[in-house]
Design a protein around this motif. Structure first.
Motif, PDB file in Angstrom:
ATOM      1  N   SER A  35     -31.306  48.353 -17.018  1.00 50.67           N
ATOM      2  CA  SER A  35     -32.227  47.223 -16.928  1.00 50.67           C
ATOM      3  C   SER A  35     -33.270  47.270 -18.052  1.00 50.67           C
ATOM      4  O   SER A  35     -33.645  46.235 -18.596  1.00 50.67           O
ATOM      5  CB  SER A  35     -32.921  47.212 -15.567  1.00 50.67           C
ATOM      6  N   GLU A  36     -33.728  48.470 -18.412  1.00 49.21           N
ATOM      7  CA  GLU A  36     -34.675  48.599 -19.517  1.00 49.21           C
ATOM      8  C   GLU A  36     -34.011  48.238 -20.840  1.00 49.21           C
ATOM      9  O   GLU A  36     -34.642  47.638 -21.711  1.00 49.21           O
ATOM     10  CB  GLU A  36     -35.224  50.018 -19.585  1.00 49.21           C
ATOM     11  N   GLN A  37     -32.735  48.597 -21.002  1.00 52.84           N
ATOM     12  CA  GLN A  37     -32.009  48.234 -22.228  1.00 52.84           C
ATOM     13  C   GLN A  37     -31.922  46.724 -22.369  1.00 52.84           C
ATOM     14  O   GLN A  37     -32.148  46.184 -23.446  1.00 52.84           O
ATOM     15  CB  GLN A  37     -30.606  48.836 -22.205  1.00 52.84           C
ATOM     16  N   VAL A  38     -31.593  46.041 -21.280  1.00 53.53           N
ATOM     17  CA  VAL A  38     -31.480  44.585 -21.319  1.00 53.53           C
ATOM     18  C   VAL A  38     -32.833  43.964 -21.662  1.00 53.53           C
ATOM     19  O   VAL A  38     -32.930  43.067 -22.506  1.00 53.53           O
ATOM     20  CB  VAL A  38     -30.952  44.043 -19.968  1.00 53.53           C
ATOM     21  N   HIS A  66     -36.247  41.201 -25.509  1.00 56.23           N
ATOM     22  CA  HIS A  66     -37.550  41.121 -26.170  1.00 56.23           C
ATOM     23  C   HIS A  66     -37.383  41.173 -27.685  1.00 56.23           C
ATOM     24  O   HIS A  66     -38.034  40.416 -28.415  1.00 56.23           O
ATOM     25  CB  HIS A  66     -38.446  42.256 -25.687  1.00 56.23           C
ATOM     26  N   LEU A  67     -36.504  42.049 -28.166  1.00 52.51           N
ATOM     27  CA  LEU A  67     -36.245  42.145 -29.601  1.00 52.51           C
ATOM     28  C   LEU A  67     -35.651  40.841 -30.130  1.00 52.51           C
ATOM     29  O   LEU A  67     -36.065  40.343 -31.180  1.00 52.51           O
ATOM     30  CB  LEU A  67     -35.308  43.312 -29.892  1.00 52.51           C
ATOM     31  N   LYS A  68     -34.712  40.254 -29.398  1.00 58.75           N
ATOM     32  CA  LYS A  68     -34.102  38.995 -29.825  1.00 58.75           C
ATOM     33  C   LYS A  68     -35.138  37.879 -29.861  1.00 58.75           C
ATOM     34  O   LYS A  68     -35.178  37.090 -30.809  1.00 58.75           O
ATOM     35  CB  LYS A  68     -32.961  38.607 -28.894  1.00 58.75           C
ATOM     36  N   GLN A  69     -36.010  37.832 -28.850  1.00 51.63           N
ATOM     37  CA  GLN A  69     -37.047  36.802 -28.812  1.00 51.63           C
ATOM     38  C   GLN A  69     -38.029  36.988 -29.973  1.00 51.63           C
ATOM     39  O   GLN A  69     -38.462  36.014 -30.591  1.00 51.63           O
ATOM     40  CB  GLN A  69     -37.785  36.846 -27.493  1.00 51.63           C
ATOM     41  N   THR A  70     -38.377  38.216 -30.281  1.00 50.65           N
ATOM     42  CA  THR A  70     -39.283  38.492 -31.392  1.00 50.65           C
ATOM     43  C   THR A  70     -38.670  38.056 -32.712  1.00 50.65           C
ATOM     44  O   THR A  70     -39.333  37.441 -33.550  1.00 50.65           O
ATOM     45  CB  THR A  70     -39.625  39.991 -31.444  1.00 50.65           C
ATOM     46  N   ILE A  71     -37.398  38.350 -32.906  1.00 54.32           N
ATOM     47  CA  ILE A  71     -36.714  37.943 -34.140  1.00 54.32           C
ATOM     48  C   ILE A  71     -36.630  36.423 -34.227  1.00 54.32           C
ATOM     49  O   ILE A  71     -36.869  35.838 -35.288  1.00 54.32           O
ATOM     50  CB  ILE A  71     -35.314  38.584 -34.215  1.00 54.32           C
ATOM     51  N   ASP A  72     -36.320  35.758 -33.112  1.00 53.10           N
ATOM     52  CA  ASP A  72     -36.257  34.301 -33.100  1.00 53.10           C
ATOM     53  C   ASP A  72     -37.616  33.678 -33.396  1.00 53.10           C
ATOM     54  O   ASP A  72     -37.730  32.706 -34.131  1.00 53.10           O
ATOM     55  CB  ASP A  72     -35.738  33.788 -31.749  1.00 53.10           C
ATOM     56  N   ASP A  73     -38.675  34.239 -32.805  1.00 51.99           N
ATOM     57  CA  ASP A  73     -40.032  33.736 -33.064  1.00 51.99           C
ATOM     58  C   ASP A  73     -40.428  33.920 -34.516  1.00 51.99           C
ATOM     59  O   ASP A  73     -41.116  33.089 -35.104  1.00 51.99           O
ATOM     60  CB  ASP A  73     -41.051  34.428 -32.164  1.00 51.99           C
ATOM     61  N   PHE A  74     -39.984  34.998 -35.111  1.00 47.50           N
ATOM     62  CA  PHE A  74     -40.306  35.265 -36.516  1.00 47.50           C
ATOM     63  C   PHE A  74     -39.564  34.295 -37.424  1.00 47.50           C
ATOM     64  O   PHE A  74     -40.117  33.808 -38.409  1.00 47.50           O
ATOM     65  CB  PHE A  74     -39.948  36.711 -36.879  1.00 47.50           C
TER      66      PHE A  74
END
Length: 65
Positions: free
Chosen positions: A44-47, A52-60
């Motif tokens: 669950s922590e991996q997901v 979160h990493l994908k959202q950060t990259i998309d926001d950037f």
């Protein structure tokens, strides 16, 4: 003592600390792999971390206007 000298001493010390840490890491041949931390987490922590990493990259890549 003028204000610019405090700025010069502060920034010089920050650069010196960075160079020192870089020298130690290269001397010890340490590898800093962000994926290594995810491997030791629960599923669950991996997901959560991957989303979160994908959202950060998309926001950037597509900043809000």
């Amino acid at each position: 003592m003028p204000l610019w000298s405090f700025f010069l001493i502060g920034s010089g010390s920050l650069i010196a600390i960075g160079v020192g840490i870089d020298f130690i890491v290269k001397k010890k041949n340490l590898r800093l792999d962000p994926e290594e931390g995810i491997k030791n987490a629960s599923e669950s922590e991996q997901v959560y971390k991957e989303l979160h990493l994908k959202q950060t990259i998309d926001d950037f890549n597509t900043p809000k206007q």
